[in-house]
Design an enzyme around this catalytic site. Sequence first.
Site, PDB file in Angstrom:
ATOM      1  N   CYS A   2      -1.454  23.952  -4.431  1.00 51.46           N
ATOM      2  CA  CYS A   2      -1.293  24.500  -3.089  1.00 51.46           C
ATOM      3  C   CYS A   2      -2.605  25.128  -2.600  1.00 51.46           C
ATOM      4  CB  CYS A   2      -0.199  25.549  -2.992  1.00 51.46           C
ATOM      5  SG  CYS A   2       1.428  24.921  -3.374  1.00 51.46           S
ATOM      6  N   ARG A  27      -5.891  20.272  -3.471  1.00 51.17           N
ATOM      7  CA  ARG A  27      -5.069  21.166  -4.284  1.00 51.17           C
ATOM      8  C   ARG A  27      -3.585  20.803  -4.229  1.00 51.17           C
ATOM      9  NH1 ARG A  27      -7.547  25.903  -5.894  1.00 51.17           N
ATOM     10  NH2 ARG A  27      -5.488  26.769  -6.190  1.00 51.17           N
ATOM     11  N   TRP A  75       1.879  21.519  -2.954  1.00 50.79           N
ATOM     12  CA  TRP A  75       2.230  20.656  -4.081  1.00 50.79           C
ATOM     13  C   TRP A  75       3.595  21.141  -4.538  1.00 50.79           C
ATOM     14  CZ3 TRP A  75       3.421  20.856  -9.308  1.00 50.79           C
ATOM     15  CH2 TRP A  75       3.309  19.637 -10.010  1.00 50.79           C
ATOM     16  N   ASN A  99       1.099  30.342  -3.035  1.00 51.77           N
ATOM     17  CA  ASN A  99       0.633  29.441  -4.085  1.00 51.77           C
ATOM     18  C   ASN A  99       1.062  30.049  -5.410  1.00 51.77           C
ATOM     19  OD1 ASN A  99      -0.771  27.722  -5.812  1.00 51.77           O
ATOM     20  ND2 ASN A  99      -2.690  28.866  -5.598  1.00 51.77           N
ATOM     21  N   GLY A 100       1.859  29.305  -6.189  1.00 56.52           N
ATOM     22  CA  GLY A 100       2.304  29.829  -7.483  1.00 56.52           C
ATOM     23  C   GLY A 100       3.785  29.572  -7.677  1.00 56.52           C
ATOM     24  N   GLU A 478      -9.867   9.670 -22.922  1.00 58.96           N
ATOM     25  CA  GLU A 478     -10.189   9.990 -21.545  1.00 58.96           C
ATOM     26  C   GLU A 478     -10.156   8.735 -20.660  1.00 58.96           C
ATOM     27  OE1 GLU A 478     -10.160  12.412 -19.792  1.00 58.96           O
ATOM     28  OE2 GLU A 478     -11.454  12.033 -18.075  1.00 58.96           O
ATOM     29  N   LYS A 482      -7.852   8.406 -17.297  1.00 60.44           N
ATOM     30  CA  LYS A 482      -8.459   8.101 -15.991  1.00 60.44           C
ATOM     31  C   LYS A 482      -7.746   6.921 -15.331  1.00 60.44           C
ATOM     32  CE  LYS A 482     -10.194  10.718 -15.127  1.00 60.44           C
ATOM     33  NZ  LYS A 482     -10.540  12.021 -15.599  1.00 60.44           N
ATOM     34  N   GLU A 485      -4.071   7.840 -14.186  1.00 56.83           N
ATOM     35  CA  GLU A 485      -3.847   8.794 -13.087  1.00 56.83           C
ATOM     36  C   GLU A 485      -4.224   8.250 -11.719  1.00 56.83           C
ATOM     37  OE1 GLU A 485      -7.685  11.661 -14.064  1.00 56.83           O
ATOM     38  OE2 GLU A 485      -5.961  12.536 -13.108  1.00 56.83           O
ATOM     39  N   HIS A 501       0.126  -0.323 -36.912  1.00 57.93           N
ATOM     40  CA  HIS A 501       1.295   0.411 -37.425  1.00 57.93           C
ATOM     41  C   HIS A 501       2.377   0.522 -36.360  1.00 57.93           C
ATOM     42  CE1 HIS A 501      -0.735   1.291 -41.168  1.00 57.93           C
ATOM     43  NE2 HIS A 501      -1.819   1.532 -40.436  1.00 57.93           N
ATOM     44  N   LYS A 600      -5.247  19.032  -7.961  1.00 52.37           N
ATOM     45  CA  LYS A 600      -6.479  19.299  -8.690  1.00 52.37           C
ATOM     46  C   LYS A 600      -6.335  20.450  -9.695  1.00 52.37           C
ATOM     47  CE  LYS A 600     -10.815  18.676  -9.618  1.00 52.37           C
ATOM     48  NZ  LYS A 600     -11.109  17.516 -10.461  1.00 52.37           N
TER      49      LYS A 600
HETATM   50  C1  AGP Z   1      -7.982  14.766 -15.093  1.00 50.30           C
HETATM   51  O1  AGP Z   1      -8.640  13.876 -14.303  1.00 50.30           O
HETATM   52  C2  AGP Z   1      -7.312  15.882 -14.427  1.00 50.30           C
HETATM   53  N1  AGP Z   1      -7.938  16.391 -13.308  1.00 50.30           N
HETATM   54  C3  AGP Z   1      -6.702  16.909 -15.372  1.00 50.30           C
HETATM   55  O2  AGP Z   1      -6.335  16.327 -16.575  1.00 50.30           O
HETATM   56  C4  AGP Z   1      -7.541  18.179 -15.651  1.00 50.30           C
HETATM   57  O3  AGP Z   1      -8.623  17.893 -16.475  1.00 50.30           O
HETATM   58  C5  AGP Z   1      -6.632  19.245 -16.272  1.00 50.30           C
HETATM   59  O4  AGP Z   1      -5.601  19.525 -15.377  1.00 50.30           O
HETATM   60  C6  AGP Z   1      -7.372  20.490 -16.638  1.00 50.30           C
HETATM   61  O5  AGP Z   1      -7.925  21.104 -15.531  1.00 50.30           O
HETATM   62  P1  AGP Z   1      -9.008  22.240 -15.672  1.00 50.30           P
HETATM   63  O6  AGP Z   1     -10.194  21.615 -16.333  1.00 50.30           O
HETATM   64  O7  AGP Z   1      -9.300  22.673 -14.264  1.00 50.30           O
HETATM   65  O8  AGP Z   1      -8.406  23.308 -16.513  1.00 50.30           O
END
Ligand code: AGP
Length: 605
Positions: A2, A27, A75, A99-100, A478, A482, A485, A501, A600
């Site tokens: 948010c 956000r 969000w 937000n929260g 990673e 990527k 997502e 396995h 984000k």
């Molecule tokens: C990955 O592309 C994401 N943005 C996500 O996994 C992110 O790395 C994770 O939410 C951790 O965020 P932070 O580094 O802000 O704590």
Amino acid sequence: MCGIIGYSGPLEAGSILLGGLSQLEYRGYDSAGIAYFDTSSKVHVVKKTGKVARLKETVEVMKASSHCGMGHTRWATHGGVSDENAHPHRAGRVTLIHNGIIENYHSLTQEFHLESQLISQTDSEVAAWVLESFYSGDPKEAIRKLAERMDGAYGFCIMFDDHPGEIYAIRNVSPLVAAYTPSGALIASDLTALIPYTKRYFVVPEQHIVKLTGYKISVFDLDGARVMPEMLEINWNMDAAMKNGFPHFMLKEIHEQPEAMKNTILPRMTKGLPDFTDDGIPDQLFEDCREIHMIACGTAMHAGMVAKALMEPVLRIPVTVSIASEFRYEDPLVDEGTLVIIISQSGETIDTLAALGLAKSYGAKTLAIVNVKGSTIARESDYVLYTHAGPEIAVASTKAYSVQLAALYMISCRMSLVRGKFTREQAEAFLTGLLDAIPAMETMIERQLEEKHLAAHLIQQHDTFFIGRGLDYAFSLEGALKLKEISYIHADAYAAGELKHGTIALISQDVPVIAIATQEHVFAKMISNVREVKARGAFVILLTKEHVQIDEGLADIHIKIPHLDDRFTVFPIAVILQLIAYYASVGKNLDVDQPRNLAKSVTVE
Ligand code: AGP
């Protein structure tokens, strides 16, 4: 999650709020809304599901004039995506954005008999009504009582009908930053909304009430005493938060990686060695610990996995990596002898923050690797090592990952030196190797040919597998994240030897397998694993260093990185994996920067 913005000042509030919401949209982007006082001091609320662009169309049609208001981009947590659940929420004389997450919203609903009043399914509307019930003309007093009753994380911005021109705010855990600027007073959930107006700002202290008027910002503690917050300087410029000709933030941020790496490494080099004196991190921290425990989420956790594979063989002490959301509810094996390294781009991920608190309560020393200056994790850790990636706007983390790795590599080098595991010459050579990775990244950024071709194949398929051994396995985690997502293609990363396995049952004709084989000591084993999947019809994309000979027909696509010491191949490999995901998302015509269901900063559990 948010995005929040509030403004009071001489300029037209509508355009400031909508502009700020566009900056904050990463956000959360399920719905957006604004509330404002019109020129006759009446409050109006406009809110819509969908992106800020949709809200803009409605607001522009209304052509309202205002000098004070607040905006929110959501969000969804409590309650689905609907106009009613969008913020701001109205409750009698109160208008509120949040937000929260308010954890005790259910019991408050019952206690304050709100069932019949609530229009939305949100916890935020409950908070608005509780505040309204406490309100008898004194905003600060009502907010103080509200704070006493709220359990959970919140950043609230509030307008009271009978206090035109004023915005009030309070936070607990969830971030809020504010600034008084020549354009007026501004408050926001993060700096990206403030940088068009100012370089100086402050982090709203937790459990303090902020009051914005057109000519000043005041901060009060809960007893009503004025507090002077610590002013901080923004070290980004506006360009850093713009696309600058790139079609997407993600592609721009991929391109920014070499520069971000230099910004993170070079200021911490003295006579060819890593030096954290300016960060205030003493060598004793590295000398004294008996073990290292890394804690993070998502991409940041994957950076920790790479660091574990790098550090353990040299340091010869246990290095554990924990997922923050698990760690925080464990009875963890950490104590005064543990160095806990917390990794977070945003510095506000709620699980990571809670894990930090738990580690501290067990007596561990904490060192945070954080990108956002002044963020909660940075402030609450014993030591902080800031990465200098600049703002990362795309939801998919790219440059933040590279600089987290750079920081971890430097820590590893310094630690190896002070613990006698590296000679001075070895440490210098290590740092030279790290710097050599930067031009290798540049080479991969410039090329990009194979990735486009490969993405065209990937998007025809439902699954992709990433395999590797040792460090290569850590990188592949990673790569899979990527791809998932932003392209919504199912992807899994496997230690190459583990595939047989169970998972190899999923390999059939044309299933893409991205095999990373940059580690010399397991290269032959990796190639055997590649043969196993090839024999089952897989479409193999092989990533190796250049000058490596492979048999014809082993790989359908062979991507080569410049020659580097095995320990540093992650950097160019990361670029390749990011570009593969990027072009797969573009090829499917998806929203690269704001993929579905994500946000984000994950500031809720
Ligand atoms: C990955 O592309 C994401 N943005 C996500 O996994 C992110 O790395 C994770 O939410 C951790 O965020 P932070 O580094 O802000 O704590």
